[in-house]
Design a protein around this motif. Structure first.
Motif, PDB file in Angstrom:
ATOM      1  N   ALA A 125       0.831  -1.206   0.000  1.00 45.59           N
ATOM      2  CA  ALA A 125       0.000   0.000   0.000  1.00 45.59           C
ATOM      3  C   ALA A 125       0.865   1.255   0.000  1.00 45.59           C
ATOM      4  O   ALA A 125       0.535   2.249  -0.672  1.00 45.59           O
ATOM      5  N   MET A 126       1.965   1.222   0.736  1.00 44.66           N
ATOM      6  CA  MET A 126       2.886   2.360   0.765  1.00 44.66           C
ATOM      7  C   MET A 126       3.505   2.574  -0.609  1.00 44.66           C
ATOM      8  O   MET A 126       3.598   3.711  -1.101  1.00 44.66           O
ATOM      9  N   LEU A 127       3.927   1.497  -1.256  1.00 44.57           N
ATOM     10  CA  LEU A 127       4.532   1.607  -2.586  1.00 44.57           C
ATOM     11  C   LEU A 127       3.551   2.172  -3.595  1.00 44.57           C
ATOM     12  O   LEU A 127       3.918   2.994  -4.446  1.00 44.57           O
ATOM     13  N   ALA A 128       2.288   1.738  -3.515  1.00 46.52           N
ATOM     14  CA  ALA A 128       1.280   2.255  -4.437  1.00 46.52           C
ATOM     15  C   ALA A 128       1.133   3.765  -4.291  1.00 46.52           C
ATOM     16  O   ALA A 128       0.984   4.488  -5.283  1.00 46.52           O
ATOM     17  N   ARG A 129       1.181   4.231  -3.061  1.00 44.73           N
ATOM     18  CA  ARG A 129       1.126   5.676  -2.820  1.00 44.73           C
ATOM     19  C   ARG A 129       2.362   6.372  -3.392  1.00 44.73           C
ATOM     20  O   ARG A 129       2.272   7.472  -3.950  1.00 44.73           O
ATOM     21  N   CYS A 130       3.512   5.726  -3.263  1.00 48.08           N
ATOM     22  CA  CYS A 130       4.776   6.361  -3.644  1.00 48.08           C
ATOM     23  C   CYS A 130       4.998   6.442  -5.148  1.00 48.08           C
ATOM     24  O   CYS A 130       5.814   7.235  -5.608  1.00 48.08           O
ATOM     25  N   VAL A 131       4.318   5.618  -5.937  1.00 50.66           N
ATOM     26  CA  VAL A 131       4.492   5.733  -7.385  1.00 50.66           C
ATOM     27  C   VAL A 131       3.821   6.993  -7.921  1.00 50.66           C
ATOM     28  O   VAL A 131       4.069   7.399  -9.062  1.00 50.66           O
ATOM     29  N   GLY A 132       2.975   7.607  -7.107  1.00 48.41           N
ATOM     30  CA  GLY A 132       2.332   8.858  -7.494  1.00 48.41           C
ATOM     31  C   GLY A 132       0.915   8.661  -7.986  1.00 48.41           C
ATOM     32  O   GLY A 132       0.533   7.566  -8.409  1.00 48.41           O
ATOM     33  N   PRO A 133       0.098   9.719  -7.923  1.00 46.93           N
ATOM     34  CA  PRO A 133      -1.326   9.604  -8.256  1.00 46.93           C
ATOM     35  C   PRO A 133      -1.592   9.217  -9.705  1.00 46.93           C
ATOM     36  O   PRO A 133      -2.589   8.559  -9.997  1.00 46.93           O
ATOM     37  N   VAL A 134      -0.724   9.612 -10.637  1.00 48.64           N
ATOM     38  CA  VAL A 134      -0.955   9.287 -12.053  1.00 48.64           C
ATOM     39  C   VAL A 134      -0.840   7.788 -12.289  1.00 48.64           C
ATOM     40  O   VAL A 134      -1.622   7.203 -13.050  1.00 48.64           O
ATOM     41  N   ARG A 135       0.127   7.145 -11.633  1.00 43.68           N
ATOM     42  CA  ARG A 135       0.353   5.714 -11.839  1.00 43.68           C
ATOM     43  C   ARG A 135      -0.317   4.849 -10.774  1.00 43.68           C
ATOM     44  O   ARG A 135      -0.223   3.625 -10.825  1.00 43.68           O
ATOM     45  N   TYR A 136      -0.984   5.460  -9.819  1.00 42.00           N
ATOM     46  CA  TYR A 136      -1.485   4.720  -8.660  1.00 42.00           C
ATOM     47  C   TYR A 136      -2.351   3.516  -9.052  1.00 42.00           C
ATOM     48  O   TYR A 136      -2.064   2.371  -8.671  1.00 42.00           O
ATOM     49  N   GLN A 166       9.390  -1.418 -12.400  1.00 41.40           N
ATOM     50  CA  GLN A 166       8.606  -1.381 -13.639  1.00 41.40           C
ATOM     51  C   GLN A 166       7.692  -0.159 -13.681  1.00 41.40           C
ATOM     52  O   GLN A 166       7.320   0.310 -14.758  1.00 41.40           O
ATOM     53  N   ALA A 167       7.340   0.355 -12.499  1.00 44.40           N
ATOM     54  CA  ALA A 167       6.501   1.558 -12.411  1.00 44.40           C
ATOM     55  C   ALA A 167       7.337   2.828 -12.377  1.00 44.40           C
ATOM     56  O   ALA A 167       6.804   3.921 -12.175  1.00 44.40           O
ATOM     57  N   GLY A 168       8.666   2.675 -12.562  1.00 44.96           N
ATOM     58  CA  GLY A 168       9.534   3.846 -12.626  1.00 44.96           C
ATOM     59  C   GLY A 168      10.216   4.216 -11.331  1.00 44.96           C
ATOM     60  O   GLY A 168      10.853   5.278 -11.237  1.00 44.96           O
ATOM     61  N   MET A 169      10.128   3.376 -10.313  1.00 46.02           N
ATOM     62  CA  MET A 169      10.713   3.681  -9.014  1.00 46.02           C
ATOM     63  C   MET A 169      12.133   3.129  -8.928  1.00 46.02           C
ATOM     64  O   MET A 169      12.397   2.003  -9.341  1.00 46.02           O
ATOM     65  N   THR A 170      13.054   3.928  -8.413  1.00 45.87           N
ATOM     66  CA  THR A 170      14.411   3.455  -8.194  1.00 45.87           C
ATOM     67  C   THR A 170      14.486   2.662  -6.901  1.00 45.87           C
ATOM     68  O   THR A 170      13.588   2.755  -6.046  1.00 45.87           O
TER      69      THR A 170
END
Length: 233
Positions: A125-136, A166-170
């Motif tokens: 759930a934290m990761l989903a928030r961290c990818v940002g609202p556009v990719r959520y 894959q969602a662009g997170m380092t």
């Protein structure tokens, strides 16, 4: 649900996930069986209760995860856990039909709220928030689609990192996200309020303009609740 207390100065989720690696296979049996028994019983009832929509919509510490028009006549709120097999079923087999029929046509505003059943679900759930609202929502879709790859893996963190990349997170951002105490506190607040204020006990739990639906419902069962509400608006 997670309830372990981390040592002072350390992040609860990182420690819990790391400690759970060796016991992940056991965790699968415990959490899956717990979830199946609770939600399985919930699927027998169509509408369990009604709560005040105004109270349900009160702003919390985190921004809401929303699809649909702000002025849609019907609001559907889902409390969901990313490691819940029934939630994955809902997101793969029911939500697309709900989106096509009601959300995309402006009739329903859909809000997804976190109700993690374990520490791995909290991390997701934290990761989903961290990818940002556009990719959520696209990230949530992938996490549910690939749930068996990461949720109950012997080493959940590496599998979760793959999907986050894959969602662009380092990797650096990944570690920062799972160490974000403010975000963790916000998710815990959402879950605790759902449990104490609205008596959420299982996932998925839906509220349709305040009408509670527990467990996975077919789109026709959801139709039975939404259609009368549309006729009165």
């Amino acid at each position: 649900m997670a309830g372990r207390k981390a040592p002072q100065g350390a992040n609860k989720t990182i420690i819990a996930l790391s400690a759970a690696v060796a016991a992940a296979a056991v965790g699968y049996a415990v959490f899956f069986n717990k979830d199946a028994s609770i939600v399985g019983s919930g699927t027998q009832a169509v509408a369990a209760a009604t709560v005040d929509l105004g109270a349900l919509m009160e702003k919390g510490p985190l921004d809401e995860n929303i699809m649909g028009k702000e002025d849609a006549p019907v609001t559907v709120i889902e409390y969901s856990s990313m490691t819940c097999g029934h939630c994955a079923d809902f997101h793969k087999n029911v939500l697309p039909a709900l989106k096509e029929k009601y959300i995309d046509t402006g009739k329903v505003r859909y809000i997804l709220r976190e109700f993690p059943l374990d520490d791995v679900a909290t991390g997701a759930a934290m990761l989903a928030r961290c990818v940002g609202p556009v990719r959520y929502f696209s990230f949530v879709d992938v996490m549910y689609e690939r749930q068996k790859d990461w949720a109950f893996a012997q080493q959940p963190l590496p599998e979760m990192l793959k999907l986050a990349k894959q969602a662009g997170m380092t990797e650096e951002r990944f570690n920062q996200c799972l160490s974000d105490q403010k975000l963790l506190d916000g998710i815990n607040w959402v879950q605790a309020r759902g449990e104490t204020k609205f008596r959420v006990r299982a996932t998925p739990t839906l509220f349709v303009n305040g009408v509670e639906l527990r467990g996975v419902k077919s789109i026709s069962q959801i139709d039975d609740v939404i259609q009368p509400l549309l006729k009165t608006n």
